[in-house]
Design an enzyme around this catalytic site. Structure first.
Site, PDB file in Angstrom:
ATOM      1  N   GLU A  43       2.150   3.009  -0.460  1.00 14.63           N
ATOM      2  CA  GLU A  43       2.682   1.857   0.058  1.00 14.63           C
ATOM      3  C   GLU A  43       2.180   1.398   1.695  1.00 14.63           C
ATOM      4  O   GLU A  43       2.149   0.382   1.894  1.00 14.63           O
ATOM      5  CB  GLU A  43       4.097   1.335   0.025  1.00 14.63           C
ATOM      6  CG  GLU A  43       5.131   2.399   0.863  1.00 14.63           C
ATOM      7  CD  GLU A  43       5.639   3.509   0.050  1.00 14.63           C
ATOM      8  OE1 GLU A  43       5.046   4.027  -0.911  1.00 14.63           O
ATOM      9  OE2 GLU A  43       6.684   4.060   0.457  1.00 14.63           O
ATOM     10  N   ASN A  44       1.701   2.529   2.395  1.00 19.87           N
ATOM     11  CA  ASN A  44       0.959   2.064   3.701  1.00 19.87           C
ATOM     12  C   ASN A  44      -0.278   1.586   3.437  1.00 19.87           C
ATOM     13  O   ASN A  44      -0.840   1.118   4.375  1.00 19.87           O
ATOM     14  CB  ASN A  44       0.970   3.491   4.353  1.00 19.87           C
ATOM     15  CG  ASN A  44       0.226   4.778   3.628  1.00 19.87           C
ATOM     16  OD1 ASN A  44       0.577   4.708   2.438  1.00 19.87           O
ATOM     17  ND2 ASN A  44      -0.498   5.313   4.414  1.00 19.87           N
TER      18      ASN A  44
END
Lengths: 218, 232
Positions: A47-48
């Protein structure tokens, strides 16, 4: 026998489908990557801002600019893409990720989940967990069925501060695979050698047990 | 006249106008993609009472951890702060005000701020401590929380490549919060690894157009790794 961490990951991996985009949380969910069936194409989302996460790098290929959501150095597979965290969470919130796997402290019969904060203990933050549980439709929570004293973590109502309200439909514990619907836990499968009685005894929330509860095939 | 040339010659010039009690956005995820030199310069200026908006708070001796150690930050808006003992100490003693914000909501608040959207509804955080005191609304049978946008006096951004007009390209997962923050600062300052002349970047490959960038400085980076993991 209760499932080991590896067996939990192995059982989750049976829910993968060819062509899935999958987000794996930290801990047991991360291990699922080791059990992707041969020949199946699955793309891991971090998710980064990474779609197409590969294995850990070698000393030669290590790159400070390429990390996963756990801040570990990783690699990117062929066909991977990089993007901002806003685009990453638009992907998650918009329901484009096919399967999300994450851990929890507690879940309840209404599908609420508590996974980020224990009052009185140091609070580190929720990171992306609240976005993941609110955004994904297909979520599997992996967790221990009860604590070391035998206290159930599958509750009528979560006691800890929530990560998400009414958003969890499937839970895999070390004892059982469970579906949450109509305000109850529904027992789907039991871990090899674990009795229905033990599962019922360690489930504090309302549990519905069908006549035949198959053992998990691992 | 500088025209559209955003290049400045010193870190002092890059942060000119930064003063006490300002709000500062700082790009990066963990230690990945942080504007190292601009953080060091913030420490040097000695400004205090800052509100810092950043996904994490660095580690004890690097990143935003440096500004915490020197007690220049009053309020921290972040999603996860686990890696910093100084932070823990100041949070527990009440010295530091911490506003924990879900990562995706934080990213979108910044994106919205830069795009002129004052607030938005999101399902994230409904029924949790994050929603306390906030307006909620039911839309098509689902519950949403109203989240206000974020902007800052300064946005400090790290880019991989920039041209002197401030067009930016990010690299791999070092992009993270940098592209949104670049749009949400009253003054956006970019620290770049490589600076080239206008025309050298393919316009099709530019992630952030120069309109968002006010100042640009050539940086040198240590690129410290937080969790060094390699294949067995």
């Amino acid at each position: 026998m209760a499932l080991s961490r590896e067996q939990l990951a192995q059982r989750v991996s049976q829910e993968l489908q060819d062509g899935f985009y999958v987000n794996l949380g930290i801990g047991i969910p991360t291990l699922v990557a080791n059990y992707i069936p041969q020949g199946m194409e699955v793309m891991l989302q971090s998710e980064n801002g990474l779609l197409g996460m590969g294995e850990f790098p070698t000393e030669e290929t290590i790159d400070a600019d390429l990390i996963n959501a756990g801040k570990q150095t990783v690699t990117a597979i062929d066909g991977a893409s990089f993007f901002s965290s806003a685009k990453s969470f638009a992907m998650i919130r918009g329901g484009h990720v096919d399967l999300t796997v994450l851990g929890a402290f507690e879940v309840d019969v209404n599908g609420s989940i508590a996974s980020w904060m224990i009052p009185g203990k140091l609070i580190k933050g929720m990171g992306g967990a609240m976005d993941l549980v609110a955004g994904a439709d297909n979520i599997i929570v992996t967790m221990m069925h009860a604590d070391k004293k035998g206290n159930s973590k599958l509750l009528p109502v979560c006691e800890l501060p929530l990560t998400g309200y009414g958003c969890i439909k499937r839970v895999l514990t070390d004892l059982a695979f469970i579906e949450i619907k109509d305000g109850a836990f529904h027992l789907l499968e039991r871990a090899p050698g674990v009795s229905v009685e033990e599962i019922v005894a360690k489930t504090a929330g309302k549990i519905v047990v069908p006549e035949n509860v198959p053992e998990m095939q691992l | 006249m500088a025209g559209l040339n955003k290049l400045v010659g010193s870190y002092e010039a890059a942060l000119e106008g930064l003063s006490n009690d300002m709000t500062v956005m700082v790009g990066g995820f963990g230690l990945c993609g942080i504007p190292e030199g601009l953080i060091a310069q913030m420490v040097k200026t000695g400004v205090t009472g800052l509100t810092a908006i950043s996904n994490n708070a660095g580690v004890d001796d690097f990143g935003l951890g440096l500004l915490l150690k020197s007690r220049q930050i009053d309020t921290m808006i972040a999603s996860y702060v686990g890696e910093n003992a100084t932070f823990e100490q100041q949070m527990l003693s009440g010295e530091l005000n911490v506003i924990l914000t879900p990562q995706g909501t934080l990213a979108e608040k910044i994106r919205a701020g830069g795009a002129g959207i004052p607030a938005f509804f999101t399902a994230t955080g409904y029924g949790t401590p994050v929603a306390e005191g906030k307006e909620t609304r039911e839309i098509d049978g689902r519950h949403y929380v109203l989240e206000p946008a974020l902007t800052a006096d300064f946005a400090l951004v790290r880019a991989w490549k920039a041209d002197t007009m401030g067009n930016l390209v990010f690299r791999k997962t070092a992009a993270n919060f940098n592209p949104m923050m670049a749009t949400a600062g009253k003054i956006t300052v970019v620290e770049a690894e490589h600076i080239v002349a206008p025309g050298e970047l393919d316009p099709d490959h530019i992630h952030t157009p120069g309109i968002y960038v006010d100042r640009l400085i050539q940086g040198t980076f240590e690129k410290r790794i937080e969790q060094r993991t390699v294949k067995a």
